[in-house]
Motif scaffolding. Structure first.
Motif, PDB file in Angstrom:
ATOM      1  N   PHE A  37       0.853  -1.168   0.000  1.00  0.00           N
ATOM      2  CA  PHE A  37       0.000   0.000   0.000  1.00  0.00           C
ATOM      3  C   PHE A  37       0.899   1.232   0.000  1.00  0.00           C
ATOM      4  O   PHE A  37       2.091   1.135   0.299  1.00  0.00           O
ATOM      5  N   PHE A  47      -4.316   1.045  -1.896  1.00  0.00           N
ATOM      6  CA  PHE A  47      -3.787  -0.241  -2.328  1.00  0.00           C
ATOM      7  C   PHE A  47      -2.906  -0.075  -3.557  1.00  0.00           C
ATOM      8  O   PHE A  47      -3.204   0.725  -4.451  1.00  0.00           O
ATOM      9  N   LYS A 105      -7.809  -6.343  -2.018  1.00  0.00           N
ATOM     10  CA  LYS A 105      -7.312  -4.974  -2.026  1.00  0.00           C
ATOM     11  C   LYS A 105      -7.667  -4.188  -0.768  1.00  0.00           C
ATOM     12  O   LYS A 105      -7.160  -3.099  -0.554  1.00  0.00           O
ATOM     13  N   GLU A 107      -7.878  -2.746   2.898  1.00  0.00           N
ATOM     14  CA  GLU A 107      -6.968  -2.640   4.036  1.00  0.00           C
ATOM     15  C   GLU A 107      -7.400  -3.512   5.204  1.00  0.00           C
ATOM     16  O   GLU A 107      -6.556  -4.092   5.899  1.00  0.00           O
TER      17      GLU A 107
END
Length: 123
Positions: A37, A47, A105, A107
């Motif tokens: 990231f 991402f 993707k 977080e």
């Protein structure tokens, strides 16, 4: 518990290349999805790329597709991000992350994070 340490950041001119590395502690590295990231100044973290535990699947943000390549070496407990054709908008702090059970993707699926490494692209 997994500890992640990024390296390889620095200052590079636009059009240049850098390779980031993320070294992981722990014997279960090969079972984790690994992701990269980044966070630009004043912006949300976003991402960049992810690789599955085996290395057979990868996904990329549209902004880096065709320029960045994520890979991993499970024997060395290390994941890499090869960055080519760098642009000024690639500037930011790059974070390595590990997910115990998901590939994607978002977080929130990543359980462990490194401290980050600064990448600065000058135009």
């Amino acid at each position: 518990q997994v500890q992640l340490v990024e390296s390889g950041g620095g200052l590079v001119q636009a059009g240049g290349s850098l390779r980031l590395s993320c070294a992981a502690s722990g014997r279960t590295f090969s079972s984790y999805t690994m992701g990269w990231f980044r966070q630009a100044p004043g912006k949300e973290r976003e991402f960049v790329a992810a690789v599955s535990w085996s290395g057979s699947s990868t996904i990329y943000a549209d902004s880096v597709k065709g320029r960045f390549t994520i890979s991993r070496d499970n024997a060395k407990n290390t994941v890499y991000l090869q960055m080519n054709s760098l642009k000024s908008e690639d500037t930011g702090v790059y974070y390595c992350a590990a997910s115990r059970s998901n590939f994607g993707k978002l977080e929130r699926i990543y359980d462990y994070w490194g401290q980050g490494t600064q990448v600065t692209v000058s135009s």
